[in-house]
Design a protein around this motif. Structure first.
Motif, PDB file in Angstrom:
ATOM      1  N   ALA A 200      23.337 -80.708 -18.726  1.00 37.13           N
ATOM      2  CA  ALA A 200      22.933 -80.197 -20.028  1.00 37.13           C
ATOM      3  C   ALA A 200      24.118 -79.745 -21.038  1.00 37.13           C
ATOM      4  N   SER A 201      24.087 -80.234 -22.252  1.00 37.48           N
ATOM      5  CA  SER A 201      25.170 -79.749 -23.227  1.00 37.48           C
ATOM      6  C   SER A 201      24.973 -78.402 -23.397  1.00 37.48           C
ATOM      7  N   LEU A 202      26.041 -77.342 -23.224  1.00 34.56           N
ATOM      8  CA  LEU A 202      25.848 -75.848 -23.349  1.00 34.56           C
ATOM      9  C   LEU A 202      27.047 -75.592 -23.960  1.00 34.56           C
ATOM     10  N   PRO A 203      27.583 -75.736 -25.308  1.00 32.55           N
ATOM     11  CA  PRO A 203      28.727 -75.399 -25.925  1.00 32.55           C
ATOM     12  C   PRO A 203      28.520 -73.987 -26.546  1.00 32.55           C
ATOM     13  N   HIS A 204      29.829 -73.215 -26.637  1.00 35.21           N
ATOM     14  CA  HIS A 204      29.989 -72.254 -27.361  1.00 35.21           C
ATOM     15  C   HIS A 204      29.936 -72.645 -28.852  1.00 35.21           C
ATOM     16  N   ALA A 205      29.155 -71.907 -29.714  1.00 36.59           N
ATOM     17  CA  ALA A 205      29.278 -72.366 -31.398  1.00 36.59           C
ATOM     18  C   ALA A 205      28.783 -71.214 -32.144  1.00 36.59           C
ATOM     19  N   GLY A 206      29.468 -71.166 -33.479  1.00 36.87           N
ATOM     20  CA  GLY A 206      28.977 -70.115 -34.007  1.00 36.87           C
ATOM     21  C   GLY A 206      28.957 -68.607 -33.966  1.00 36.87           C
ATOM     22  N   GLU A 207      30.094 -68.261 -33.150  1.00 34.72           N
ATOM     23  CA  GLU A 207      30.254 -66.634 -33.096  1.00 34.72           C
ATOM     24  C   GLU A 207      30.943 -66.384 -34.161  1.00 34.72           C
ATOM     25  N   GLN A 208      32.159 -66.973 -34.780  1.00 44.16           N
ATOM     26  CA  GLN A 208      32.940 -66.754 -35.668  1.00 44.16           C
ATOM     27  C   GLN A 208      33.051 -67.493 -36.731  1.00 44.16           C
ATOM     28  N   ALA A 209      33.010 -68.805 -36.286  1.00 45.12           N
ATOM     29  CA  ALA A 209      33.554 -70.197 -37.306  1.00 45.12           C
ATOM     30  C   ALA A 209      32.531 -70.533 -38.158  1.00 45.12           C
ATOM     31  N   GLY A 210      31.278 -69.760 -38.452  1.00 44.82           N
ATOM     32  CA  GLY A 210      30.158 -70.267 -39.293  1.00 44.82           C
ATOM     33  C   GLY A 210      29.241 -71.140 -38.944  1.00 44.82           C
ATOM     34  N   PRO A 211      27.809 -71.358 -39.483  1.00 44.08           N
ATOM     35  CA  PRO A 211      26.842 -72.129 -39.061  1.00 44.08           C
ATOM     36  C   PRO A 211      27.138 -73.719 -38.875  1.00 44.08           C
ATOM     37  N   GLU A 212      28.003 -74.038 -39.480  1.00 45.16           N
ATOM     38  CA  GLU A 212      28.461 -75.284 -39.665  1.00 45.16           C
ATOM     39  C   GLU A 212      28.749 -75.799 -38.006  1.00 45.16           C
ATOM     40  N   ARG A 213      29.461 -74.926 -37.290  1.00 43.59           N
ATOM     41  CA  ARG A 213      29.771 -75.245 -35.873  1.00 43.59           C
ATOM     42  C   ARG A 213      28.581 -75.291 -35.070  1.00 43.59           C
ATOM     43  N   VAL A 214      27.552 -74.539 -35.233  1.00 43.97           N
ATOM     44  CA  VAL A 214      25.942 -74.726 -34.702  1.00 43.97           C
ATOM     45  C   VAL A 214      25.562 -76.152 -34.947  1.00 43.97           C
ATOM     46  N   ARG A 215      25.679 -76.402 -36.197  1.00 41.42           N
ATOM     47  CA  ARG A 215      24.991 -77.893 -36.539  1.00 41.42           C
ATOM     48  C   ARG A 215      25.852 -78.852 -35.728  1.00 41.42           C
ATOM     49  N   GLU A 216      27.202 -78.672 -35.546  1.00 40.38           N
ATOM     50  CA  GLU A 216      27.915 -79.667 -34.767  1.00 40.38           C
ATOM     51  C   GLU A 216      27.707 -79.885 -33.569  1.00 40.38           C
TER      52      GLU A 216
END
Length: 345
Positions: A200-216
């Motif tokens: 499964a792909s389980l990355p950290h994202a969108g804690e402090q660098a904005g919603p664009e990291r979640v989209r990526e």
């Protein structure tokens, strides 16, 4: 409750205590208690840490992020052989079991060990020994999520995945990326390869660098669950997408306060995330280094979202996990039974 320290039995509400729990975002190396680090540091003559246990406990108290990194790296340096990893994983499992945690998916900073010359087989053999013992002795199931730091680049990602595919046991359920947030697109091929291998792909994202990291993470890494992800709330279209697809978001309130991405616990977006319909789970991230545990996080959530919200979070954790269907069904039924006894449902 004092939210700056790990919970004790006298400070844990009966609902928090009785609820069966799962944890989906906890780092093995960030869970090492001061006493365990002291034992390992003396065993291996690790320098640059306090010489007495009392001084080490005081050193462990979080002050700022650079200090956190200093303590984290010292913890990592003390892990060298199979017995060390087995000891740490055993201590972590025992502490989880004491909090009525039945299942946990634990991040393992595999690249941090590989770069020090510790073979992946040493890491996996140690934690696997502890995993099997924990299930047998404490009834807690552990699964592993090896990861690498985003700021170490594509080579670290490829080396970590190669080691997982070569040495990883069946208890590895996913592949992750953490560290200081940065662009994720360069890791698309590595995550495509991990997914093709059944991870499964389980990355950290969108804690402090904005919603664009979640989209990526979603678009480029095929993320099935987002670690932290509180910045999702800054993009209404992204919230709608996450709600429609029921992509889980693993939230760790104390971690967000400690790293100062949220100033006050009263300002935490957890209630708004639940109100929006996001599939939020509750976690500790680096519990001993942040001075918390899962009961403590449940206590914070109880204050923020009430008893019904707390039960919802417990159910969400089960639904977002990689437990088998039968085990998920049984745990959900047990959560509902506990909630009913406490007059919540």
């Amino acid at each position: 409750m004092d939210h700056n320290t790990a919970s004790s039995p006298s400070t844990v509400s009966s609902l928090v205590r009785d609820l069966p729990k799962v944890e989906l975002h906890v780092h093995l190396e960030g869970s090492i208690p001061a006493e365990t680090l002291f034992e390992l540091a003396r065993r291996h003559r690790v320098e640059d840490i306090p010489a007495t246990l009392d001084e080490l406990r005081e050193w462990y108290v979080f002050t700022d992020f650079p200090h956190f990194i200093e303590v984290y790296l010292a913890s990592v340096r003390a892990l060298r052989d199979e017995a060390d990893f087995a000891l740490l994983a055993s201590v972590v499992a025992e502490r989880l079991a004491e909090q009525n945690v039945r299942y946990a998916e634990v991040h393992v900073s595999l690249y941090t060990h590989l770069m020090r010359g510790v073979p992946a087989k040493v890491v996996f053999d140690g934690i696997e020994h502890a995993r099997m013992r924990a299930e047998r002795e404490h009834g807690v199931q552990l699964r592993w999520i090896p990861d690498f730091p985003v700021d170490f680049g594509v080579e670290s990602a490829e080396r970590t995945l190669d080691a997982v595919l070569r040495e990883g046991p069946p208890s590895v359920v996913g592949f992750g990326v953490g560290g200081v947030e940065g662009p994720l697109g360069r890791f698309a091929d590595v995550f495509r390869r991990a997914r093709a291998a059944g991870l499964a792909s389980l990355p950290h994202a969108g804690e402090q660098a904005g919603p664009e990291r979640v989209r990526e993470a979603l678009d480029l890494l095929g993320a099935e669950r987002i670690g932290h992800g509180i910045d999702t709330m800054r993009d209404p279209a992204l919230v709608e997408r996450m709600v429609d697809a029921q992509i889980p978001v693993d939230v760790s309130p104390t971690s967000n306060i400690r790293t100062r991405v949220v100033e006050r616990i009263e300002d935490h977006p957890l209630p708004a995330m639940l109100d929006a319909g996001l599939l939020v789970t509750l976690n500790t991230d680096d519990p001993t280094l942040f001075g918390t545990d899962l009961n403590g996080e449940y206590g914070i959530a109880l204050d923020l979202v009430g008893a019904e919200g707390l039960v919802r979070l417990a159910r969400n954790g089960v639904c977002a996990s990689y437990l088998g269907a039968a085990r998920r069904h049984a745990l959900l039924a047990e959560i509902d039974a506990v909630a009913g006894r406490h007059g919540v449902l």
